[in-house]
Design a protein around this motif. Sequence first.
Motif, mmCIF file in Angstrom:
data_model
loop_
_atom_site.group_PDB
_atom_site.id
_atom_site.type_symbol
_atom_site.label_atom_id
_atom_site.label_comp_id
_atom_site.label_asym_id
_atom_site.label_seq_id
_atom_site.Cartn_x
_atom_site.Cartn_y
_atom_site.Cartn_z
ATOM 1 N N PHE A 1 0.496 -1.489 -0.330
ATOM 2 C CA PHE A 1 0.343 -0.155 -0.053
ATOM 3 C C PHE A 1 0.600 1.101 0.099
ATOM 4 C CE2 PHE A 1 -2.881 -2.942 1.564
ATOM 5 C CZ PHE A 1 -4.354 -3.052 0.903
ATOM 6 N N LEU B 1 -4.417 4.673 1.545
ATOM 7 C CA LEU B 1 -5.445 4.553 3.072
ATOM 8 C C LEU B 1 -5.676 5.837 3.548
ATOM 9 C CD1 LEU B 1 -2.860 2.363 4.932
ATOM 10 C CD2 LEU B 1 -4.908 1.467 3.867
ATOM 11 N N VAL C 1 -6.950 10.385 3.007
ATOM 12 C CA VAL C 1 -7.371 10.855 1.767
ATOM 13 C C VAL C 1 -6.094 12.482 2.621
ATOM 14 C CG1 VAL C 1 -9.473 11.805 0.962
ATOM 15 C CG2 VAL C 1 -9.160 10.405 1.916
ATOM 16 N N GLU C 2 -5.675 12.830 1.613
ATOM 17 C CA GLU C 2 -4.921 14.457 2.586
ATOM 18 C C GLU C 2 -4.927 15.166 1.042
ATOM 19 O OE1 GLU C 2 -0.421 13.562 3.955
ATOM 20 O OE2 GLU C 2 -1.011 15.710 4.769
ATOM 21 N N PRO D 1 -4.404 9.924 11.629
ATOM 22 C CA PRO D 1 -3.925 9.855 11.123
ATOM 23 C C PRO D 1 -2.956 10.935 10.638
ATOM 24 C CG PRO D 1 -5.498 9.763 10.126
ATOM 25 C CD PRO D 1 -5.919 9.251 10.588
ATOM 26 N N GLU D 2 -1.851 11.052 10.690
ATOM 27 C CA GLU D 2 -0.219 12.862 10.547
ATOM 28 C C GLU D 2 -0.981 13.058 9.719
ATOM 29 O OE1 GLU D 2 1.859 13.973 13.763
ATOM 30 O OE2 GLU D 2 -0.475 14.222 13.641
ATOM 31 N N SER D 3 -0.298 14.269 9.473
ATOM 32 C CA SER D 3 -0.020 14.771 7.685
ATOM 33 C C SER D 3 1.123 14.082 7.381
ATOM 34 C CB SER D 3 -0.348 16.605 8.026
ATOM 35 O OG SER D 3 -1.744 16.554 8.182
ATOM 36 N N THR D 4 1.818 14.401 6.408
ATOM 37 C CA THR D 4 2.837 13.880 5.958
ATOM 38 C C THR D 4 4.322 14.374 6.329
ATOM 39 O OG1 THR D 4 2.220 13.968 2.871
ATOM 40 C CG2 THR D 4 2.507 11.717 4.351
ATOM 41 N N SER D 5 3.834 16.104 6.275
ATOM 42 C CA SER D 5 4.965 16.861 6.455
ATOM 43 C C SER D 5 4.210 18.050 7.456
ATOM 44 C CB SER D 5 5.666 17.529 4.890
ATOM 45 O OG SER D 5 4.206 18.030 4.436
ATOM 46 N N GLN E 1 2.136 19.913 4.844
ATOM 47 C CA GLN E 1 0.636 19.861 5.011
ATOM 48 C C GLN E 1 -0.193 20.016 6.499
ATOM 49 O OE1 GLN E 1 2.241 16.965 3.419
ATOM 50 N NE2 GLN E 1 0.511 16.463 1.703
ATOM 51 N N THR F 1 -0.669 23.503 5.863
ATOM 52 C CA THR F 1 -2.655 23.513 5.414
ATOM 53 C C THR F 1 -3.671 23.273 6.057
ATOM 54 O OG1 THR F 1 -1.080 21.297 3.961
ATOM 55 C CG2 THR F 1 -1.082 24.529 3.675
ATOM 56 N N ARG G 1 -8.731 20.274 7.070
ATOM 57 C CA ARG G 1 -8.818 19.301 5.981
ATOM 58 C C ARG G 1 -7.796 18.238 6.182
ATOM 59 N NH1 ARG G 1 -11.525 19.355 0.219
ATOM 60 N NH2 ARG G 1 -11.232 16.904 0.706
ATOM 61 N N PRO H 1 -6.303 14.778 7.279
ATOM 62 C CA PRO H 1 -5.688 13.200 6.705
ATOM 63 C C PRO H 1 -7.273 12.717 7.554
ATOM 64 C CG PRO H 1 -3.945 14.321 7.648
ATOM 65 C CD PRO H 1 -5.055 15.622 7.583
ATOM 66 N N GLU H 2 -7.519 12.022 5.839
ATOM 67 C CA GLU H 2 -8.609 11.199 6.916
ATOM 68 C C GLU H 2 -7.910 9.729 6.183
ATOM 69 O OE1 GLU H 2 -11.965 11.640 6.433
ATOM 70 O OE2 GLU H 2 -12.063 14.291 7.570
ATOM 71 N N TYR H 3 -9.052 8.462 7.048
ATOM 72 C CA TYR H 3 -8.322 7.454 6.406
ATOM 73 C C TYR H 3 -9.202 6.990 4.923
ATOM 74 C CZ TYR H 3 -6.024 5.121 9.244
ATOM 75 O OH TYR H 3 -4.351 4.568 10.532
ATOM 76 N N ARG H 4 -9.239 6.129 3.785
ATOM 77 C CA ARG H 4 -10.493 6.302 2.699
ATOM 78 C C ARG H 4 -11.402 5.472 3.194
ATOM 79 N NH1 ARG H 4 -8.655 8.814 -2.438
ATOM 80 N NH2 ARG H 4 -7.190 9.232 -2.068
ATOM 81 N N GLY I 1 -1.743 -2.221 5.309
ATOM 82 C CA GLY I 1 -1.238 -1.150 4.538
ATOM 83 C C GLY I 1 -1.642 -0.147 5.556
ATOM 84 N N VAL J 1 2.592 2.080 6.261
ATOM 85 C CA VAL J 1 2.415 3.289 6.049
ATOM 86 C C VAL J 1 2.219 4.392 6.070
ATOM 87 C CG1 VAL J 1 3.076 2.248 3.106
ATOM 88 C CG2 VAL J 1 0.643 3.332 3.644
ATOM 89 N N THR J 2 1.591 4.103 7.120
ATOM 90 C CA THR J 2 0.658 5.307 7.658
ATOM 91 C C THR J 2 1.425 5.338 9.512
ATOM 92 O OG1 THR J 2 -0.986 4.770 9.149
ATOM 93 C CG2 THR J 2 -1.635 4.263 7.318
#
Lengths: 1570, 200
Positions: free
Chosen positions: A940, A945, A947-948, B124-128, B131, B134, B140, B142-145, B155, B158-159
């Motif tokens: 993955f 997984l 949405v960002e 989930p945390e923002s990747t940077s 981000q 912002t 907005r 980050p959320e799980y799909r 998977g 990756v989070t």
Amino acid sequence: MVSEEAPPDSQQGPAQEEPQTRLLSATARRGPRSLPPIPSASRTGFAEFSMRERMREKLQAARSKAESALLQEIPTPRPRRLRSPSVKELETEFGTESGKEAERTQPEDASQSHPRVKFRDSARKIKPKPRLPPGFPSAEEAYNFFTFNFDPEPEEPEEKPKPKPRDETGQEEEKGEEEPPSQEGADRMDEEELVQGQEAEDFLLGLDHRAADFLAVRPADYESAQVRLQREQEMLFVPSRRTVPTYKKLPENVQPRFLEDEGLYIGARPEVARGNQNIMENRLLTQETGRRWFGDDGRILALPNPIKLLPSRPPVLTQEQSPTAELETLYKKAVKYVHRSQQVIGSGDPSGNFQLDVDISGLIFTHHPCFSREHVLAAKLAQLYDQYVARQQRNKAKFLTDKLQALRNAVQTGLNPEKPHQSLDMNQKTINEYKAEIRQTRKLRDAEQERDRTLLKTIIKVWKEMKSLREFQRCTNTPLKLVLRKEKVDQKADEEAYEAEIEAEIRELWEEQGEAYEQRMEAYRTSYQQWKAWKKAQKTKKKKKRQADEEHPEEETEEPHPGEAPGKPTPPEPPDRAAVEQQVRERAAQSRRRPGEPTLVPELSLAGSVTPGDQCPRAEIWRRDDVKRRSVYLKVLFNNKEVSRTVSRQLGPDFRVHFGQIFNLQIFNWPESLTLQVYEMVGHGSPALLAEVFLPIPETTVITGRAPFEEVEFSSNQHVTLDHEGVGSGVPFSFEADGSNQLTLMTSGKVSHSVAWAVGENGIPLIPPLSQQNIGFRSALKKADAISSIGTSGLTDMKKLAKWAAESRLDPNDPNNGPLMQLISVATSGESYVPDFFRLEQLQQEFNFVSDEELNRSKRFRLLCLRSQQVPEFRNYKQVPVYDREILEKVFQDYEKRLRDRNIIETKEHTDTHRAIVAKYLQQVRESVINRFLIAKQHFLLADLIVEEEVPNISILGLSLFKLAEQKRPLRPRRKGRKKVTAQNLSDGDIKLLVNIVRAYDLPVRKQAASKFQQPSRSSRTFSEKRAASPSTHSPTHSADYPLGQVLVRPFVEVSFQRTICHTSTAEGPNPSWNEELELPFRAPNGDYSTTSLQSVKDDVFINIFDEVLYDVLEDDRERGNGTHTRVERHWLGCVKIPFSTIYFQARIDGTFKIDIPPVLLGYSKEQNMVLERGFESVRSLSEGSYITLFITIEPQLIPGESVREKFESQEDEKLLQATEKFQAECALKFPKRQCLTTVIDISGKTVFITRYLKPLNPPQELLDIHRDNPQATAELVARYVSLIPFLPDTVSFAGLCDLWSTSDQFLDLLAGDEEEHAVLLCNYFLSLGKKAWLVMGNAIPEGPTAYVLTWEKNHYLIWNPCSGHFYGQFDTFCPLKNVGCLIGPDNIWFNIQQYDSPLRINFDVTKPKLWKSFFSRSLPYPGLSSVQPEELIYQRTDEGAAAELQDRIEKILKEKIMDWRPRHLTRWNRYCTSTLRHFLPLLERSRGEDVEDTHRTELVRQLGDYRFSGFPLHMPYSEVKPLVDAVYSTGVHNIDVPNVEFALAVYIHPYPKNVLSVWIYVASLIRNR
Amino acid sequence: MAAGTSTVFLLMVNGQVESAQFPEYDDLYCKYCFVYGQDWAPTAGLEEGISQITSKSQDVRRELVWNFPIDVTFKSTNPYGWPQIVLSVYGPDVFGNDVVRGYGAVHVPFSPGRHKRTIPMFVPESTSKLQKFTSWFMGRRPEYRDPKVVAQGEGREVTRVRSQGFVTLLFNVVTKDMRKLGYYTGPADTHSIPVPSVPQ
């Protein structure tokens, strides 16, 4: 309580006086108890003393007033109250001795406090409503009334509000207080506390009387701070810091004793601050048992200070040594943990585990407590006899005698002078050696013989003893019987032999002694000489000495110094022959049988009879009874764990126990020890351990059945004394009557057993493999010692052992080596088996709870397994039943069938074996790729997984800012992207296919009076560009037609998808405009709307263009006036086929498509606009055909699957791969939308550089032969050949996600591929034809990203569509290729860096670096990559017979289908027409669908003049039957429902090499004209 | 189905999403759904639910009480894929945007009886950092799909997540026929389970 705890306070107070205010506040916190009563501070020398004194007086006055008031109300507490101050006074007065006082009052206090506490408790219970109405001051209130007024105001701000209101309501007295409250506070608190304590008591006492009243009336309880503080006081205690006098710490009347002064060492005590120590001491003293904490010297007991005097920090690092050096980790090679690897032995052998068979046959006691004396003797006798037999068997004496004889002979022959060739020297030496050996052997023989003889004597002696014993005890207990057999010997011969022997011996001895004498004489002589010499020397010395005596008197002592002072040697005596003879004879007589004496052979038997019990003496009977009560069993211990035990057997009268049990030990671990424990039970008593017997672990060659029985002796050290005839054990006894010659025997015995490795069912011994030890251990012993040479384990390896034996030249005749040799000879014959494998997961079997077969038999388990493997049939299986019986066999049938079919080629569906094979193969490739894809799907990415929001860059920010400013409703609205829908939550009916049909161009038009035309009126123009050179000969005739036909054509479009059909309204004319939107529902296979499933949808969208023809069916002209009666017929004009997968991946398809119009369309001709034609001849010529403009999309928009992100392995050079990545990145940076391809994935899943696919490859020779002189025609033919290979998009077969490129030979073998394969093959053909050709990667409609082929003809470029075989000029506007991303040649890749990418607008000259960015350049030269393509393509001729057969089958299938599609009508087949058509099809093939219409038409008309005829040939590459059926269906020929319609259908298959088949289907409907 | 012998077992779960502790947030609502294996099927009740918005209590505990009932019954043939309840909590951020405040999942208890579960929640945390800013700014996060991800292992590597708070759930579990099918889920030691004291 109050009184006792005061004294320490009083002492404490003055010491802490200085910070008065602080102390006061502390008081408030701690409670009044800690406040020292100041008046008692007699020792203080402070100035305020007088002040206090004054204050106290006033206070006293005030108190007395208050008390008098109180007294009126509560008279009872008075005496007490009066007492308490006096007590206090007393204490303060005698503050110094308060310790003693405390001690004294302690018990008293304890007794007092008890009831009080109780009272207080009860008071607490009642307190909840203590408040009386204001007019009713209670005792407490009254108390508070007075006391609270004294609250010092400035002390604590918190307390302020509380006293204030009271002050107002209070009395004058407080007002009179002039003293600063801070000063007075201390006193007051003290007072208050006392009063309060008193008061509480009083109150409680009062309460005791009137509890009920209080309960009834009291309001809610309020616990005043005072009360609370007081309570805390009961719990809390503040230790004083003062030094505790020593006497307190010591028992009474004990003087402190200082050990140090007495000279004893006591270590330095740890440093503790004096004050803290005091606190601790005080604290300890408050406890009752506090004293024991103190030592003799009155100090707290303490261990010596553990802290070292010298600092012992790690040495400070010098400058040179960096700290890192100090901290450096040393690497030490990991020491392998020598696990007893022998224990870990394999298992999992299906035949079972390792097994050790322990066979315990029996037990014999050689001594037992219950032995009678006779038994003892019998045992001895038996032992001796055994010994005798053993000796007899070995017969060492005989062997030695023989050897002696042989040696003597050898000496004789050696001395024999008849052998002159041996050197004398040598001879002498060997003879000496022999002689030495003879001596040795003789000695040995004598010893042996002597031993034999004594043994025999002892046996006889014991037997005699036994006999006498039996007589003595008047019964026989043992059946032993010794028989001495005499063997007569020949007296004479015996005597002679005896004498000869003695003679020989004497001679030898004589010789020996002679030799010895000689030697000794020699020695004597030399020593004599020496002695003489010494003597002489001595004499001279003496003389000298005498001379020097005066000067050196001390030398005298030195005189005897030559220590050896040899005495005069005596000459040896010569040997005396007679003495020697005497000696020999004596010895012979002693050790040897006398000559003539018969040989005695003892034979021991059990034949004797035992006296029955009733005839025995009483003691013996008791003994026998005791024996009977005893029973014995053995425990088998394996690795010190009991594994089994034998049955308990009674001890027999002969002290033998027979077990005869075999224990099969199933073992996992290497046997370390095997032990038997002998237990004896007397009666039903508890078993007693007699002894342990250690059995040796058998060698691996010892296998059950071959193992001999062995006896292992054991003995016990138990002491048993019995009260009967039994001799006991460990107890001395004697055979003599007088008790002399005592014997002590221990219980002992022998266990007869055999231990061996079991043999498995298949004959494999169940032996754990040995670990090889001692490898590499080689020493000088190698030759000598087998074990050190090849290791102990080597002993089990017979081959090694044999090798060693051969190497070390063992004497095979040496009796010592006999057994070894025999073993080797047995073993090398190959009977033993040592497993040479190693077992992994040897413990697995332990975890198997069911055998594998049983597991496999379980249907449920199987179902679960298959589901978890994601086998397609079971991937979505829900609710696996609980029981096997509920799972129907049917469930597996499909799956099993598929598995079976995997290897069976089924021709039924495919009608052609080759295709069937290919289909199977494709299926397998597909499965493997799908499996890989499923694995890849597990990886993955974050985006999968979460949405960002993307990181906004400046352009996006700017854009969004700009957006704010833009108009809400712009005049020219921009298209907004639709919302994409993920496929997961869709169901049937949610997805629709939208087809917008805009317009069409240049449709064919009807012929006027089709049935009547006499001459070819249709233009013979072809669709091909090459004819364009000579086009216009027919124009005049055509133009004559045009004005006449008013209604040329009434076309409408029918879209069919998944058997759903929609059609537009009818338009008119050859260039109709519909502009209609059709909506078709989409159904995913099996209702599975997952991405993978959608990608594999193989359905096509058929867009058919029909001509609607109205026929007047009125038969009677007279009715014409009244009404119209027409019949609508529709004639198929052409179709466009778009695969759903294309739409799915493209999201929308928008453009103008060429309509696939059959080469012959009976009754129609291509409309030619003469006006146009004249003016735009060149343009027209390039855009031959009919076109339709379409817009297709899916609603809602689906998100196509993404390509596999898997990184495939590659055999390419790493540098090259890096270069490709770099190149692609650069290209993507410049033109992100342009396709750039450098590496592709081959069919085995490896990354391959793309140019390796391009290489000149020969087209089939037959194709080249047809147009030898016309390269252009050849090129077209080749393109047609390529286009005939069926198209199968990778995206469908491989779940869309990875594009696999097969090489051309694979492609031809598979006979299926998508654009890339077609393009590669075509490009390779062109290269081999000598053209300049490139692969064009770009976008086309409707395919989307695709591959075309570009060729350079003499002066222009041609773009070839490899899948259709069509070609276009560079400037052809109808060229489906819309943009060009990159060109690929056999040795380079060029990326398009021009501004435009439409082929119309770009320059294809790749040599210009400004326009084309090449992959290999000067900086990275082309490394000369080898091609992945084969050297040459080999074409087999297609079997014509098979093709013909297929042709018949297809025709039959199609006819059946057409009849099926017309269920309500009769379908007649016009055979005549069919045969005509069949003849005609080969012509079409030959001309590739061109230039045949006219002749064909005339022919048809001639033959079928009476019929109105509509029909057309369809041409397709052959892959399967289904597309053919679909194509026929989509034409709608079967839809005619005119009653008298007839059909004709002909199929022709033209075989091309390599099984490439061109299929022609001619369908026609005929209506008879009247 | 063969008469007499049952071939499925039933699992009845009722209870409630009692309360949550999100010290930093207020006005939250929660959503629950069940994730279960292929052999499971809900037979009655609601598999999914969305609660009311609740505000923090005014007392010191600052609890967010939903008392949102759960009542669902599953049937199954196989304990593999035992149902998990997946909770996701949402609420407004500073700017009033509805953002996710936590995800969490827990298995429905195996043994019958009353069980209380407190699930730690995470987002989930923002990747940077950018981000993060912002996403905060734009509301907005980050959320799980698919919130069901939190009930799966696939998977997750990756989070990156941050823990947020706790949600307390109460389950009352009743099973039927489990024992008959050979699944023993342990003694229902109902006595030892402390009955939560009534909030004062």
